[in-house]
Write an enzyme that holds these catalytic residues in place. Structure first.
Site, PDB file in Angstrom:
ATOM      1  N   CYS A   1     -38.788 -55.168 -14.245  1.00 31.02           N
ATOM      2  CA  CYS A   1     -37.475 -54.522 -14.413  1.00 31.02           C
ATOM      3  C   CYS A   1     -37.637 -53.085 -14.901  1.00 31.02           C
ATOM      4  CB  CYS A   1     -36.595 -55.314 -15.380  1.00 31.02           C
ATOM      5  SG  CYS A   1     -37.288 -55.424 -17.035  1.00 31.02           S
TER       6      CYS A   1
ATOM      7  N   ASP B   1     -38.288 -52.116 -17.934  1.00 32.33           N
ATOM      8  CA  ASP B   1     -37.871 -51.920 -19.326  1.00 32.33           C
ATOM      9  C   ASP B   1     -39.087 -51.821 -20.245  1.00 32.33           C
ATOM     10  OD1 ASP B   1     -35.387 -52.023 -18.336  1.00 32.33           O
ATOM     11  OD2 ASP B   1     -34.883 -53.999 -19.103  1.00 32.33           O
TER      12      ASP B   1
ATOM     13  N   CYS C   1     -32.405 -53.162 -20.963  1.00 35.00           N
ATOM     14  CA  CYS C   1     -31.093 -53.784 -20.781  1.00 35.00           C
ATOM     15  C   CYS C   1     -30.488 -54.175 -22.126  1.00 35.00           C
ATOM     16  CB  CYS C   1     -31.239 -55.015 -19.896  1.00 35.00           C
ATOM     17  SG  CYS C   1     -32.041 -56.389 -20.733  1.00 35.00           S
TER      18      CYS C   1
ATOM     19  N   CYS D   1     -36.072 -61.253 -21.353  1.00 35.39           N
ATOM     20  CA  CYS D   1     -35.879 -60.003 -22.101  1.00 35.39           C
ATOM     21  C   CYS D   1     -36.303 -60.177 -23.565  1.00 35.39           C
ATOM     22  CB  CYS D   1     -34.420 -59.557 -22.050  1.00 35.39           C
ATOM     23  SG  CYS D   1     -33.714 -59.594 -20.391  1.00 35.39           S
TER      24      CYS D   1
HETATM   25 FE1  FES Z   1     -35.634 -56.017 -18.303  1.00 38.99          FE
HETATM   26 FE2  FES Z   1     -33.857 -57.317 -19.716  1.00 38.99          FE
HETATM   27  S1  FES Z   1     -33.818 -56.921 -17.591  1.00 38.99           S
HETATM   28  S2  FES Z   1     -35.787 -56.587 -20.343  1.00 38.99           S
END
Ligand code: FES
Length: 145
Positions: free
Chosen positions: A33, A35, A59, A103
């Site tokens: 993702c 992140d 997110c 996450c």
């Molecule tokens: Fe990447 Fe939540 S979608 S940490």
């Protein structure tokens, strides 16, 4: 979909920022993702976490779980901090939707990475701490996002 606690920690995250000359810094990402979370720990001579700050580029669930994780590790010893798993963080937040469970792993791994960095810098071994991965996509596998 999200609990009140998740919304509260997302809209008003605790312990955001950096610690200068931190005892340990851990950065963990999720290649899937994109992140990233960075955790800073200030640990005293007794091995107690006196202060903790984080920065999360991610997110809402990642921000909320980082925030709760910092609240949970503050004041704990490095050994006790290992009990702050992603499950413990999720429970403290009254749960996360299933697609957002991964996450919460960012927070757990970022704490572990910061503790690992602290242990390396101070030439100590933290019992039960394994070398963390810097990409949780390796742990989560092919889960849906
Ligand atoms: Fe990447 Fe939540 S979608 S940490």
């Amino acid at each position: 979909m999200y609990s009140e606690k998740v919304i509260d920690h997302f809209t008003n995250p605790r312990n955001v920022g950096e610690i200068e000359n931190a005892s340990g810094i851990g950065t963990v990402g999720n290649a899937k993702c994109g992140d990233i979370m960075r955790m800073y720990l200030d640990i005293d001579e007794q091995g107690v976490i006196k202060d903790v700050k984080f920065k999360t580029f991610g997110c809402g669930a990642a921000v909320a779980t980082s925030s709760m994780a910092t609240e949970l590790v503050k004041g704990k010893t490095v050994q006790e901090a290992l009990t702050v798993t992603n499950k413990a963080v999720m429970e403290a937040l009254d749960g996360l939707p299933p697609v957002k469970v991964h996450c919460s792993l960012l927070a757990e791994e970022a704490i572990h990475a910061a503790l690992w960095d602290y242990a390396e810098k101070s030439h100590i071994v933290i019992k039960g701490l394994e070398k963390p991965s810097d990409d949780i996509a390796e742990i989560v596998g092919d889960e849906e996002y």
